[in-house]
Design an enzyme around this catalytic site. Structure first.
Site, PDB file in Angstrom:
ATOM      1  N   CYS A  23       0.836  -1.207   0.000  1.00 39.24           N
ATOM      2  CA  CYS A  23       0.000   0.000   0.000  1.00 39.24           C
ATOM      3  C   CYS A  23       0.873   1.261   0.000  1.00 39.24           C
ATOM      4  O   CYS A  23       1.473   1.584  -1.012  1.00 39.24           O
ATOM      5  CB  CYS A  23      -0.987  -0.033   1.154  1.00 39.24           C
ATOM      6  N   GLU A  35      -1.654  -8.931   3.354  1.00 41.49           N
ATOM      7  CA  GLU A  35      -1.569  -9.494   4.709  1.00 41.49           C
ATOM      8  C   GLU A  35      -2.929  -9.881   5.274  1.00 41.49           C
ATOM      9  O   GLU A  35      -3.011 -10.743   6.147  1.00 41.49           O
ATOM     10  CB  GLU A  35      -0.863  -8.512   5.660  1.00 41.49           C
ATOM     11  N   HIS A  67      -3.617  -4.839   0.340  1.00 37.25           N
ATOM     12  CA  HIS A  67      -3.047  -5.374   1.581  1.00 37.25           C
ATOM     13  C   HIS A  67      -3.112  -6.906   1.571  1.00 37.25           C
ATOM     14  O   HIS A  67      -4.064  -7.480   2.115  1.00 37.25           O
ATOM     15  CB  HIS A  67      -3.828  -4.847   2.790  1.00 37.25           C
TER      16      HIS A  67
HETATM   17  N1  GLN Z   1      -1.959   6.843   2.795  1.00 40.59           N
HETATM   18  C1  GLN Z   1      -2.044   6.085   1.583  1.00 40.59           C
HETATM   19  C2  GLN Z   1      -3.401   6.240   0.917  1.00 40.59           C
HETATM   20  O1  GLN Z   1      -4.361   6.619   1.543  1.00 40.59           O
HETATM   21  C3  GLN Z   1      -1.721   4.619   1.839  1.00 40.59           C
HETATM   22  C4  GLN Z   1      -2.737   3.949   2.699  1.00 40.59           C
HETATM   23  C5  GLN Z   1      -2.267   2.621   3.266  1.00 40.59           C
HETATM   24  O2  GLN Z   1      -1.078   2.329   3.255  1.00 40.59           O
HETATM   25  N2  GLN Z   1      -3.167   1.825   3.769  1.00 40.59           N
HETATM   26  O3  GLN Z   1      -3.519   5.956  -0.241  1.00 40.59           O
END
Ligand code: GLN
Length: 537
Positions: A381, A509, A507
């Site tokens: 992410c 995970e 994600h």
């Molecule tokens: N802050 C980034 C976004 O909103 C990444 C978010 C995250 O890593 N979950 O896109």
């Protein structure tokens, strides 16, 4: 349907969620279909707007629900696939009740905690019953018995169990039996008092699970049994685990917890068999191989902030029979000390998700170090976004490249908001959330790892890779190996001339389990071992 309610006493952080999840493991291994649910007494509608210091990780489900991290344990320990119905907060309860009041559903009546708030809570139990078609529902009540805000939940489950009648609903109380060093003994008084508190509310626990740091002897068990009005065989010991949380189901099996539960609920099943679970624990406790990775985050001192990522790393280790030494590195230390001094000697570098500008430059430097020194890299992410920013700055020469999250005025917004996100003003529940399809490009590392061309992964972010830069990236060797099926959104990027450099906007995970490790983590750990020891597992 049979119902098991899990409450907690004495103190928080007793691992109620893990205990509930482990009971789920045990009952599943008896051939039962199990579903789990969590009630959280706080007033937020969901934990999505709390920071990790307050709440730990926000766990995301397929349907995009932002939930308590205990739901992560539930999904990792069982085969249940959960939805937003499985996590209820006081905030949601009151929101529903007030919404009904305005619609006139209670017309003519005074709206009260009993029966309207409690009824709303009970409705949710029925909804999960209906939706899951499971044999057993385990409902965990967050917080500690005696908390004011938990009372409506306890009243709701008391009434619910009464309605269900004999042999259909039981209460398990997870309690704490501390060892007092100066006295040289384990003390049962806090447990007695917390059970007394429960009984005052009208709930008599059927089983006590005693968290302790050493064995409860027969005398202590008898004492707890006598003072708490629970048969001695239902006083269950749950000691601190030595190596891994995956030992908990084995420990509770040894204490016959599942047998007692089945007896109390009149469930006739096969006996539990956890041999696959034993093998999982063996690979964690005594792995054949070993490696070391750097984990570059910003809440590294917090146990719970990156729960699912740490678990997924362990799972990647299990898949390779490889123990993973995870060196937690504060991204801001890299900003002060430089990447070289902090990241030398690592088999791999992982940059997890995150929000806010603090530490971002350190994460960008970590990605650069991994790219330039050919160290295996996994970006999740925000980890993908920093890899893109780094590449733009240092490989494409776009010096002030950034995400508009951190620098709205950058002349090279390689990560930016989609138009649909720009219109959003409310912050709760408005990110790109939940399960989305991702199409994998042929002949890439992503394809090799997944062995598939279409996968589904869970998202939680607002910002996206900016397609204006896609061609420039690809021409310079950063391959876009995963996209949304319409090819509009970049989901995975990877480096061509690198042993293992892959980063994803989602994600992974959240979908990794000990018995079903996620392919990106499996590949990353294998690559990290090869980097450190010069040979393949
Ligand atoms: N802050 C980034 C976004 O909103 C990444 C978010 C995250 O890593 N979950 O896109």
């Amino acid at each position: 349907m049979k119902y098991i309610f899990v409450t907690g006493g004495v103190i928080s952080s007793l691992g109620k969620g893990l205990t509930a999840a482990s009971l789920g493991t045990l009952l599943e291994s008896r051939g039962l279909k199990v579903v789990l649910q969590k009630f959280d007494p706080y007033l937020n509608v969901d934990p999505g707007t709390m920071n990790p210091y307050q709440h730990g990780e926000v766990y995301v489900l397929d349907d995009g629900a932002e939930t308590d991290l205990d739901l992560g344990h539930y999904e990792r320990f069982t085969n249940a696939r959960l939805s937003r119905l499985n996590n209820l907060t006081s905030g949601q309860v009151y929101q529903n009740v007030l919404d009904k009041e305005r619609r006139g559903v209670y017309l003519g009546k005074t709206v009260q905690v009993i029966p309207h708030v409690t009824g709303e809570i009970q409705n949710r139990i029925f909804e999960v019953t209906e939706q899951s078609k499971a044999d057993v529902l385990i409902t965990e009540i967050g917080g500690t018995t005696g908390d004011i805000e938990g009372l409506p939940f306890l009243e709701a489950i008391r009434e619910f169990a009464l309605d269900m009648g004999f042999l259909n609903a039981i209460f398990i109380h997870v309690t704490y039996v501390p060892y007092i060093r100066t006295a040289g003994e384990l003390k049962t008084k806090p447990t007695q008092q917390s059970v007394a508190k429960l009984r005052e509310i009208g709930i008599t626990p059927n089983i006590l699970i005693c968290r302790c740091d050493r064995s409860l002897d027969k005398n202590l068990r008898q004492k707890i049994s006598l003072f708490c009005n629970v048969p001695v065989e239902a006083v269950v010991e749950e000691r601190d685990v030595e190596h891994s949380i995956y030992e908990v189901p084995l420990m509770l099996q040894h204490e016959h917890l599942d047998e007692i539960v089945c007896r109390l609920l009149n469930l006739q099943t096969q006996t539990s068999n956890l041999s696959h679970w034993q093998e999982i624990v063996r690979k964690i406790v005594a792995p054949r191989y070993k490696t070391r990775i750097a984990f570059v985050g910003k809440y590294i001192e917090l146990q719970d902030a990156y729960k699912s990522v740490f678990e997924a790393i362990t799972h990647g280790g299990i898949a390779n029979d490889c123990g993973v030494d995870v060196v937690k590195i504060d991204a801001e230390d890299i900003e002060v000390e430089g990447a070289e001094s902090v990241l030398n000697g690592m088999g791999g570098i992982l940059v997890p998700g995150g929000f806010g500008a603090r530490g971002v430059e350190g994460k960008i430097r970590a990605a650069r170090f991994a790219r330039e020194h050919k160290i295996p890299f996994l970006g999740l992410c925000l980890g993908m976004q920093v890899a893109a920013i780094e590449f733009a700055r240092n490989a494409l020469g776009l010096k002030d490249a950034h995400s508009t999250e951190f620098n709205p005025d950058t002349s090279h917004p390689v990560i930016s908001l989609l138009d649909e996100q720009k219109k959003i003003t409310k912050l709760g529940g408005t990110m790109r959330l939940g399960k989305q399809p991702c199409q994998i490009k042929k002949g890439t590392l992503a394809e090799k790892l997944y062995g598939a061309f279409l996968v589904h992964e869970r998202h939680r972010h607002r910002y996206e890779f900016n397609n204006d830069y896609r061609k420039q990236f690809e021409d310079a060797g950063m391959v876009v190996s995963g996209t949304s099926p319409d090819d509009e959104l970049v989901e995975i990027i990877e480096l061509k001339n690198h042993p293992f450099f892959i980063a994803c906007q989602f994600h992974p995970e959240f979908l990794s389990k000990p018995h079903k490790p996620h392919p990106l983590f499996c590949g990353f750990i294998a690559a990290a071992h090869e980097k450190l020891h010069g040979k393949r597992i």
